[in-house]
Motif scaffolding. Structure first.
Motif, PDB file in Angstrom:
ATOM      1  N   GLU A  93       0.830  -1.203   0.000  1.00 51.05           N
ATOM      2  CA  GLU A  93       0.000   0.000   0.000  1.00 51.05           C
ATOM      3  C   GLU A  93       0.868   1.258   0.000  1.00 51.05           C
ATOM      4  N   LEU A  94       1.906   1.250   0.839  1.00 45.84           N
ATOM      5  CA  LEU A  94       2.777   2.425   0.930  1.00 45.84           C
ATOM      6  C   LEU A  94       3.545   2.646  -0.373  1.00 45.84           C
ATOM      7  N   LYS A  95       3.982   1.559  -1.016  1.00 48.95           N
ATOM      8  CA  LYS A  95       4.676   1.697  -2.297  1.00 48.95           C
ATOM      9  C   LYS A  95       3.724   2.210  -3.372  1.00 48.95           C
ATOM     10  N   ALA A  96       2.476   1.747  -3.340  1.00 45.45           N
ATOM     11  CA  ALA A  96       1.493   2.229  -4.317  1.00 45.45           C
ATOM     12  C   ALA A  96       1.240   3.719  -4.133  1.00 45.45           C
ATOM     13  N   GLU A  97       1.086   4.152  -2.889  1.00 44.37           N
ATOM     14  CA  GLU A  97       0.875   5.577  -2.631  1.00 44.37           C
ATOM     15  C   GLU A  97       2.079   6.403  -3.074  1.00 44.37           C
ATOM     16  N   ALA A  98       3.287   5.873  -2.834  1.00 49.13           N
ATOM     17  CA  ALA A  98       4.493   6.591  -3.265  1.00 49.13           C
ATOM     18  C   ALA A  98       4.557   6.682  -4.786  1.00 49.13           C
ATOM     19  N   GLY A  99       4.168   5.597  -5.474  1.00 52.32           N
ATOM     20  CA  GLY A  99       4.157   5.602  -6.933  1.00 52.32           C
ATOM     21  C   GLY A  99       3.150   6.588  -7.496  1.00 52.32           C
ATOM     22  N   VAL A 100       1.970   6.627  -6.887  1.00 51.22           N
ATOM     23  CA  VAL A 100       0.935   7.569  -7.338  1.00 51.22           C
ATOM     24  C   VAL A 100       1.378   9.002  -7.068  1.00 51.22           C
ATOM     25  N   LYS A 101       1.997   9.240  -5.906  1.00 54.74           N
ATOM     26  CA  LYS A 101       2.466  10.584  -5.576  1.00 54.74           C
ATOM     27  C   LYS A 101       3.540  11.031  -6.568  1.00 54.74           C
ATOM     28  N   ARG A 102       4.444  10.116  -6.926  1.00 56.39           N
ATOM     29  CA  ARG A 102       5.492  10.470  -7.892  1.00 56.39           C
ATOM     30  C   ARG A 102       4.864  10.814  -9.245  1.00 56.39           C
ATOM     31  N   TRP A 103       3.841  10.056  -9.658  1.00 58.34           N
ATOM     32  CA  TRP A 103       3.176  10.309 -10.933  1.00 58.34           C
ATOM     33  C   TRP A 103       2.506  11.677 -10.933  1.00 58.34           C
ATOM     34  N   THR A 104       1.885  12.064  -9.798  1.00 58.19           N
ATOM     35  CA  THR A 104       1.219  13.367  -9.767  1.00 58.19           C
ATOM     36  C   THR A 104       2.230  14.505  -9.784  1.00 58.19           C
ATOM     37  N   THR A 131       6.146  11.501 -16.105  1.00 58.48           N
ATOM     38  CA  THR A 131       7.102  10.951 -17.051  1.00 58.48           C
ATOM     39  C   THR A 131       6.752   9.492 -17.304  1.00 58.48           C
ATOM     40  N   PRO A 132       7.275   8.902 -18.378  1.00 55.21           N
ATOM     41  CA  PRO A 132       6.991   7.485 -18.622  1.00 55.21           C
ATOM     42  C   PRO A 132       7.430   6.576 -17.475  1.00 55.21           C
ATOM     43  N   SER A 133       8.575   6.847 -16.869  1.00 54.09           N
ATOM     44  CA  SER A 133       9.024   5.988 -15.771  1.00 54.09           C
ATOM     45  C   SER A 133       8.123   6.147 -14.545  1.00 54.09           C
ATOM     46  N   ALA A 134       7.651   7.360 -14.286  1.00 51.51           N
ATOM     47  CA  ALA A 134       6.726   7.570 -13.167  1.00 51.51           C
ATOM     48  C   ALA A 134       5.391   6.878 -13.438  1.00 51.51           C
ATOM     49  N   ALA A 135       4.949   6.913 -14.695  1.00 49.14           N
ATOM     50  CA  ALA A 135       3.698   6.235 -15.057  1.00 49.14           C
ATOM     51  C   ALA A 135       3.824   4.734 -14.859  1.00 49.14           C
ATOM     52  N   ALA A 136       4.919   4.162 -15.341  1.00 50.21           N
ATOM     53  CA  ALA A 136       5.126   2.718 -15.176  1.00 50.21           C
ATOM     54  C   ALA A 136       5.215   2.354 -13.704  1.00 50.21           C
ATOM     55  N   GLY A 137       5.924   3.165 -12.930  1.00 46.38           N
ATOM     56  CA  GLY A 137       6.035   2.895 -11.501  1.00 46.38           C
ATOM     57  C   GLY A 137       4.685   2.938 -10.806  1.00 46.38           C
ATOM     58  N   ALA A 138       3.865   3.915 -11.149  1.00 44.78           N
ATOM     59  CA  ALA A 138       2.546   4.037 -10.531  1.00 44.78           C
ATOM     60  C   ALA A 138       1.650   2.871 -10.916  1.00 44.78           C
ATOM     61  N   VAL A 139       1.657   2.507 -12.194  1.00 45.82           N
ATOM     62  CA  VAL A 139       0.804   1.403 -12.648  1.00 45.82           C
ATOM     63  C   VAL A 139       1.211   0.096 -11.983  1.00 45.82           C
ATOM     64  N   PHE A 140       2.508  -0.216 -11.960  1.00 44.59           N
ATOM     65  CA  PHE A 140       2.942  -1.474 -11.367  1.00 44.59           C
ATOM     66  C   PHE A 140       2.770  -1.478  -9.855  1.00 44.59           C
ATOM     67  N   ALA A 141       2.914  -0.321  -9.203  1.00 43.38           N
ATOM     68  CA  ALA A 141       2.685  -0.259  -7.762  1.00 43.38           C
ATOM     69  C   ALA A 141       1.219  -0.497  -7.434  1.00 43.38           C
ATOM     70  N   VAL A 142       0.333   0.092  -8.228  1.00 34.30           N
ATOM     71  CA  VAL A 142      -1.101  -0.107  -7.996  1.00 34.30           C
ATOM     72  C   VAL A 142      -1.494  -1.549  -8.303  1.00 34.30           C
ATOM     73  N   LEU A 143      -0.927  -2.115  -9.383  1.00 31.48           N
ATOM     74  CA  LEU A 143      -1.201  -3.516  -9.680  1.00 31.48           C
ATOM     75  C   LEU A 143      -0.683  -4.418  -8.563  1.00 31.48           C
ATOM     76  N   GLY A 144       0.395  -4.000  -7.904  1.00 31.96           N
ATOM     77  CA  GLY A 144       0.956  -4.783  -6.815  1.00 31.96           C
ATOM     78  C   GLY A 144       0.040  -4.871  -5.611  1.00 31.96           C
ATOM     79  N   LEU A 145      -0.904  -3.965  -5.491  1.00 35.77           N
ATOM     80  CA  LEU A 145      -1.858  -4.044  -4.394  1.00 35.77           C
ATOM     81  C   LEU A 145      -2.730  -5.291  -4.502  1.00 35.77           C
ATOM     82  N   GLY A 146      -2.906  -5.767  -5.720  1.00 32.72           N
ATOM     83  CA  GLY A 146      -3.812  -6.882  -5.896  1.00 32.72           C
ATOM     84  C   GLY A 146      -5.260  -6.433  -5.854  1.00 32.72           C
ATOM     85  N   ALA A 147      -5.465  -5.125  -5.904  1.00 30.26           N
ATOM     86  CA  ALA A 147      -6.822  -4.600  -5.809  1.00 30.26           C
ATOM     87  C   ALA A 147      -7.570  -4.731  -7.123  1.00 30.26           C
ATOM     88  N   ILE A 148      -6.844  -4.886  -8.215  1.00 32.39           N
ATOM     89  CA  ILE A 148      -7.489  -5.012  -9.520  1.00 32.39           C
ATOM     90  C   ILE A 148      -7.487  -6.481  -9.898  1.00 32.39           C
TER      91      ILE A 148
END
Length: 197
Positions: free
Chosen positions: A59-70, A74-91
């Motif tokens: 959860e904390l990594k996902a929030e950090a990824g989303v914060k970096r994206w906002t 950048t493409p790397s921030a987008a990839a980080g946010a998407v993979f962090a959110v996918l890592g939650l297992g919420a989707i």
């Protein structure tokens, strides 16, 4: 679970975050244990109240990824946010990931086509006047310039679509996770029901 076990698992889960961010998070959770000890609670009670450290780290990594994206889109921030959110297992990854991969593949193909269109426009603009282009050198220059302008316009629209896709995916995942969170954390219900009213 002891304090040391909880913090060790949390630290392992936070690998990939900046060192200072991970250290701040660990210090916060150490403070939770200190406060619990001061209140007369055991380490196991505090660890149980804090929840699963592996899930907490995701959860904390996902929030950090989303914060970096906002902060930096950048493409790397987008990839980080998407993979962090996918890592939650919420989707539901089994359903969403193939759709997402198809959309990403299509966007990538469109970006390649835009680059090819820009390159061909540049080629027509530069080589057209010397290659006997129909209409003369001036027509070749303007046709090439038009192709390049078209490529830049389509590229800009694709960039906007990509940003909207990443924002939409993050929004959906966060909403989905908030709806599932009570069902995923039965220990929170147990710990509150055990407290005397």
């Amino acid at each position: 679970m002891t304090r040391a076990d909880f913090l060790a698992r949390l630290k392992r889960g936070l690998v990939g975050l900046p060192t200072s961010t991970a250290a701040d998070i660990l210090n916060d959770y150490e403070a939770h244990f200190d406060d619990g000890k001061a209140a007369g609670r055991s380490e196991a009670e505090v660890a149980d109240a804090l929840g699963d450290p592996d899930r907490l780290a995701r959860e904390l990594k996902a929030e950090a990824g989303v914060k970096r994206w906002t902060q930096e889109q950048t493409p790397s921030a987008a990839a980080g946010a998407v993979f962090a959110v996918l890592g939650l297992g919420a989707i539901d990854i089994i359903i969403l990931l193939p759709i997402l991969m198809g959309v990403i593949g299509t966007l990538f193909g469109c970006f390649v086509a835009v680059i090819a269109l820009f390159g061909s426009g540049l080629g027509v603009m530069v080589a057209g006047p010397f290659a006997g282009f129909p209409g003369g050198g001036l027509a070749a220059f303007f046709i090439g310039l038009g192709l390049m302008a078209c490529a830049v316009t389509v590229g800009a629209l694709l960039s906007i679509a990509t940003i909207l896709l990443v924002n939409g995916l993050i929004w959906f995942a966060r909403l989905h996770y908030r709806l599932l969170k009570p069902a995923l954390e039965p220990h929170a219900v147990n710990s509150t029901s055990g407290d005397p009213a």
